[in-house]
Scaffold this active site. Structure first.
Site, short mmCIF file in Angstrom:
data_model
loop_
_atom_site.label_atom_id
_atom_site.label_comp_id
_atom_site.label_asym_id
_atom_site.label_seq_id
_atom_site.Cartn_x
_atom_site.Cartn_y
_atom_site.Cartn_z
N ASP A 177 2.90 0.43 3.04
CA ASP A 177 2.07 -0.32 2.12
C ASP A 177 2.74 -1.69 1.97
O ASP A 177 3.91 -1.86 2.35
CB ASP A 177 2.02 0.42 0.77
CG ASP A 177 1.32 -0.37 -0.29
OD1 ASP A 177 0.24 -0.91 -0.01
OD2 ASP A 177 1.86 -0.47 -1.41
N ASP B 17 1.92 -4.40 -1.02
CA ASP B 17 2.13 -4.85 -2.40
C ASP B 17 3.04 -3.89 -3.16
O ASP B 17 2.72 -2.71 -3.33
CB ASP B 17 0.78 -4.93 -3.14
CG ASP B 17 -0.19 -5.91 -2.48
OD1 ASP B 17 0.25 -7.00 -2.09
OD2 ASP B 17 -1.39 -5.59 -2.38
N GLY C 78 -2.84 0.32 -5.47
CA GLY C 78 -3.35 0.95 -4.26
C GLY C 78 -4.86 1.12 -4.24
O GLY C 78 -5.43 1.52 -3.23
N ARG D 148 -10.25 -3.73 -4.70
CA ARG D 148 -10.61 -4.72 -5.74
C ARG D 148 -11.73 -4.23 -6.65
O ARG D 148 -11.60 -4.25 -7.88
CB ARG D 148 -11.01 -6.04 -5.07
CG ARG D 148 -10.96 -7.22 -6.02
CD ARG D 148 -11.31 -8.51 -5.27
NE ARG D 148 -10.46 -8.71 -4.11
CZ ARG D 148 -10.76 -9.52 -3.09
NH1 ARG D 148 -11.87 -10.23 -3.11
NH2 ARG D 148 -9.93 -9.65 -2.06
N SER E 244 -5.42 -4.30 0.58
CA SER E 244 -5.64 -5.67 0.12
C SER E 244 -6.24 -6.53 1.22
O SER E 244 -5.70 -6.61 2.33
CB SER E 244 -4.34 -6.30 -0.35
OG SER E 244 -4.55 -7.68 -0.60
N ASN F 278 -6.08 -9.54 1.19
CA ASN F 278 -5.16 -10.68 1.30
C ASN F 278 -3.90 -10.31 2.09
O ASN F 278 -2.99 -11.14 2.23
CB ASN F 278 -4.74 -11.14 -0.10
CG ASN F 278 -5.90 -11.75 -0.87
OD1 ASN F 278 -6.36 -12.83 -0.53
ND2 ASN F 278 -6.39 -11.06 -1.90
N ASP G 259 4.30 2.52 -3.07
CA ASP G 259 4.76 2.41 -4.47
C ASP G 259 3.73 2.92 -5.46
O ASP G 259 3.97 2.90 -6.66
CB ASP G 259 5.08 0.94 -4.82
CG ASP G 259 3.82 0.09 -4.89
OD1 ASP G 259 2.95 0.25 -4.00
OD2 ASP G 259 3.70 -0.70 -5.83
C1 BG6 Z 1 -3.55 -3.07 -3.15
C2 BG6 Z 1 -2.98 -3.29 -4.52
O1 BG6 Z 1 -2.55 -3.24 -2.21
O2 BG6 Z 1 -4.59 -4.00 -2.87
C3 BG6 Z 1 -4.07 -3.30 -5.57
O3 BG6 Z 1 -2.05 -2.27 -4.81
C4 BG6 Z 1 -5.17 -4.29 -5.18
O4 BG6 Z 1 -3.51 -3.66 -6.81
C5 BG6 Z 1 -5.69 -3.94 -3.80
O5 BG6 Z 1 -6.25 -4.23 -6.12
C6 BG6 Z 1 -6.79 -4.87 -3.31
O6 BG6 Z 1 -6.28 -6.16 -3.13
P1 BG6 Z 1 -7.20 -7.43 -2.83
O7 BG6 Z 1 -6.19 -8.48 -2.45
O8 BG6 Z 1 -8.11 -7.09 -1.71
O9 BG6 Z 1 -7.94 -7.75 -4.09
MG MG Z 2 1.45 -1.00 -3.33
#
Ligand code: BG6
Ligand code: MG
Length: 220
Positions: free
Chosen positions: A12, A14, A49, A52, A119, A121, A173
């Site tokens: 993972d 984040d 995890g 969004r 994510s 991002n 995590d």
């Molecule tokens: C996960 C995070 O990795 O990504 C979450 O743990 C987050 O907190 C999720 O909401 C989605 O991320 P993003 O950047 O697509 O909004």
């Molecule tokens: Mg994480």
């Protein structure tokens, strides 16, 4: 060369390789305050995890108010803009202690590496961190239908690597992520507290404690 019971380690992002989990929290906190929903670090553990829209729905449910789909989309966009401001200046200095060494040790041992973050991002973050070349595969969150705790993203990463799930070690995590790893029939290494990550096979405080040799005694 030592024979490891794994052929790959799937990470993972984040909260494991960098502290962006805190930035997600700060961005969600702003949205929660705006809609009048109670939100703190403990509630946030349930969001880690989770993708969004899934996270937004959990926050909005706590507000007790109704939101239209358009209002929800606006809030999700706002959260992401705030998050992107927070990660704008990320650099290799933002790798968590031990992250770079762990990635290198795994590759030096001849194991493959992959990223399994929901994510959207994630690609931008690993590029800012300077570690995109350290992964043999990145499971793209844009093509994932089910967020963690569903195993889809870990199974997708393993498939990209061409490695059987039971030959993979997953590093996470979040409570949802540990469940995803276990559902994928992988060994689950938790990063954080054993009182939170109760379903992990092993929990360490951070990647500075990562030692591949410690996970050799797994029952195969
Ligand atoms: C996960 C995070 O990795 O990504 C979450 O743990 C987050 O907190 C999720 O909401 C989605 O991320 P993003 O950047 O697509 O909004
Ligand atoms: Mg994480």
């Amino acid at each position: 060369m030592l024979k490891y019971p794994y052929r790959a380690v799937i990470f993972d992002l984040d909260g494991v390789l960098t502290d962006t989990a805190h930035y997600h929290y700060l961005a969600w906190k702003q949205i929660a305050d705006e809609v009048g929903a109670f939100f703190d670090e403990t509630v946030n553990e349930q969001l880690k995890g989770v993708d969004r829209m899934g996270s937004l729905n959990l926050i909005l449910a706590a507000s007790g108010k109704h939101f239209t789909e358009d209002e929800k989309l606006d809030l999700a966009v706002k959260k992401n803009l705030h998050y992107q401001q927070l990660i704008a200046h990320i650099s290799p200095d933002d790798l968590l202690p031990g992250a770079a060494l762990a990635l290198q040790a795994i590759r030096d041992a001849g194991l493959k590496t992959a990223l399994a973050s929901v994510s959207k991002n994630a690609q931008a973050v690993i590029e800012k961190l300077g570690i995109s070349q350290q992964f043999d595969a990145v499971a793209d969150a844009a093509f994932i239908t089910h967020s963690k705790p569903h195993p889809e993203i870990f199974l997708t990463a393993a498939a990209h690597l061409g490695v059987d799930p039971q030959d993979c070690l997953g590093v996470e995590d979040s409570i949802a992520g540990i469940r995803a790893i276990r559902s994928a029939h992988m060994f689950a290494l938790g990063i954080g507290s054993p009182t939170v990550l109760t379903e992990a096979n092993v929990v360490i405080a951070g990647l500075h404690e990562f030692n591949l040799h410690d996970y050799l005694k797994r029952d195969l």
